[in-house]
Scaffold this motif. Structure first.
Motif, PDB file in Angstrom:
ATOM      1  N   PRO A  61      23.587  11.635 -16.886  1.00 25.60           N
ATOM      2  CA  PRO A  61      23.415  10.218 -17.206  1.00 25.60           C
ATOM      3  C   PRO A  61      24.050   9.194 -16.814  1.00 25.60           C
ATOM      4  O   PRO A  61      23.601   8.246 -16.432  1.00 25.60           O
ATOM      5  N   VAL A  62      25.400  10.130 -16.848  1.00 20.65           N
ATOM      6  CA  VAL A  62      26.689   9.272 -15.571  1.00 20.65           C
ATOM      7  C   VAL A  62      25.798   9.236 -14.000  1.00 20.65           C
ATOM      8  O   VAL A  62      25.916   7.754 -12.849  1.00 20.65           O
ATOM      9  N   LEU A  63      25.342  10.295 -14.070  1.00 27.11           N
ATOM     10  CA  LEU A  63      24.812   9.977 -11.753  1.00 27.11           C
ATOM     11  C   LEU A  63      23.931   9.293 -12.058  1.00 27.11           C
ATOM     12  O   LEU A  63      23.353   8.511 -11.125  1.00 27.11           O
ATOM     13  N   GLY A  64      22.773   9.545 -13.408  1.00 27.33           N
ATOM     14  CA  GLY A  64      21.924   8.788 -13.237  1.00 27.33           C
ATOM     15  C   GLY A  64      21.752   7.429 -13.741  1.00 27.33           C
ATOM     16  O   GLY A  64      20.861   6.562 -13.029  1.00 27.33           O
ATOM     17  N   PHE A 103      13.570   1.216 -12.915  1.00 25.72           N
ATOM     18  CA  PHE A 103      12.156   1.773 -12.669  1.00 25.72           C
ATOM     19  C   PHE A 103      11.672   2.990 -11.885  1.00 25.72           C
ATOM     20  O   PHE A 103      10.940   4.182 -12.285  1.00 25.72           O
ATOM     21  N   LYS A 104      12.413   2.833 -10.526  1.00 21.80           N
ATOM     22  CA  LYS A 104      12.783   3.677  -9.743  1.00 21.80           C
ATOM     23  C   LYS A 104      12.613   4.846 -10.230  1.00 21.80           C
ATOM     24  O   LYS A 104      12.509   6.321  -9.860  1.00 21.80           O
ATOM     25  N   THR A 105      14.333   5.096 -10.573  1.00 18.94           N
ATOM     26  CA  THR A 105      15.250   6.081 -10.461  1.00 18.94           C
ATOM     27  C   THR A 105      14.232   7.218 -11.958  1.00 18.94           C
ATOM     28  O   THR A 105      14.270   7.794 -12.421  1.00 18.94           O
ATOM     29  N   ASP A 125      21.858   1.749 -11.293  1.00 20.40           N
ATOM     30  CA  ASP A 125      22.526   0.538 -10.839  1.00 20.40           C
ATOM     31  C   ASP A 125      22.476   0.506  -9.201  1.00 20.40           C
ATOM     32  O   ASP A 125      23.002  -0.864  -8.879  1.00 20.40           O
ATOM     33  N   SER A 126      23.228   1.303  -8.565  1.00 17.38           N
ATOM     34  CA  SER A 126      23.758   0.796  -7.334  1.00 17.38           C
ATOM     35  C   SER A 126      22.794   1.857  -6.259  1.00 17.38           C
ATOM     36  O   SER A 126      22.467   1.110  -4.864  1.00 17.38           O
ATOM     37  N   TRP A 127      21.413   2.548  -6.599  1.00 21.49           N
ATOM     38  CA  TRP A 127      20.605   2.510  -5.102  1.00 21.49           C
ATOM     39  C   TRP A 127      19.357   2.216  -5.801  1.00 21.49           C
ATOM     40  O   TRP A 127      18.697   1.455  -5.360  1.00 21.49           O
TER      41      TRP A 127
END
Length: 143
Positions: free
Chosen positions: A40-43, A54-56, A48-50
């Motif tokens: 979840p840190v990567l998620g 919604f798309k994530t 937040d940055s890319w």
């Protein structure tokens, strides 16, 4: 909910289907659980940055489903030998871990997005009110 259902029988799958011993089964189970709580840190970084949340959720939900499909195919007896079962099972677990890592942080943000700024203080009071009473009630019931 498929994550929790699969995780509940994962050690049994390792022991009875893949014929691993209890130590290896437990070690892989906990490694998978740890990966699911680290990703979840990567998620969150991806959201937040890319891609945005919604798309994530959409893209990593697809990874999540593919992981379950790969894991399920790895459990079919007629598909290859024991090496193929192990490889597909581990690949499926890694995909599930990364998929769930993209879903968990965004779902929490969706919950917070449901409240307007003018209602935040009211909602905080509303949700914090029962906890001390429930704590006292549970202590009196247990004693």
């Amino acid at each position: 909910f498929s994550y929790y259902g699969m995780k509940a029988v994962l050690t049994l799958y390792f022991i009875h289907y893949l014929h691993w011993d209890k130590n290896l089964s437990t070690a892989v189970y906990h490694a998978f659980s740890s990966l699911c709580y680290f990703t979840p840190v990567l998620g969150a970084l991806i959201a937040d940055s890319w891609l945005g949340k919604f798309k994530t959720v959409i893209y990593l939900s697809i990874v999540y489903v593919i992981g379950h499909v790969v894991k399920s195919v790895g459990a079919i007896p007629d598909v290859g030998d024991s090496t193929v079962h192990v490889v597909l099972s581990m690949l499926g677990l890694v995909l599930i871990a990364f998929g769930t890592g993209g879903i968990k942080p965004c779902v929490a943000a969706f919950g917070g997005d449901q409240f307007d700024e003018e209602h935040v203080s009211h909602n905080i009071k509303l949700f914090q009110l029962p906890w001390p009473r429930l704590h006292l009630l549970s202590r009196s019931v247990v004693q």
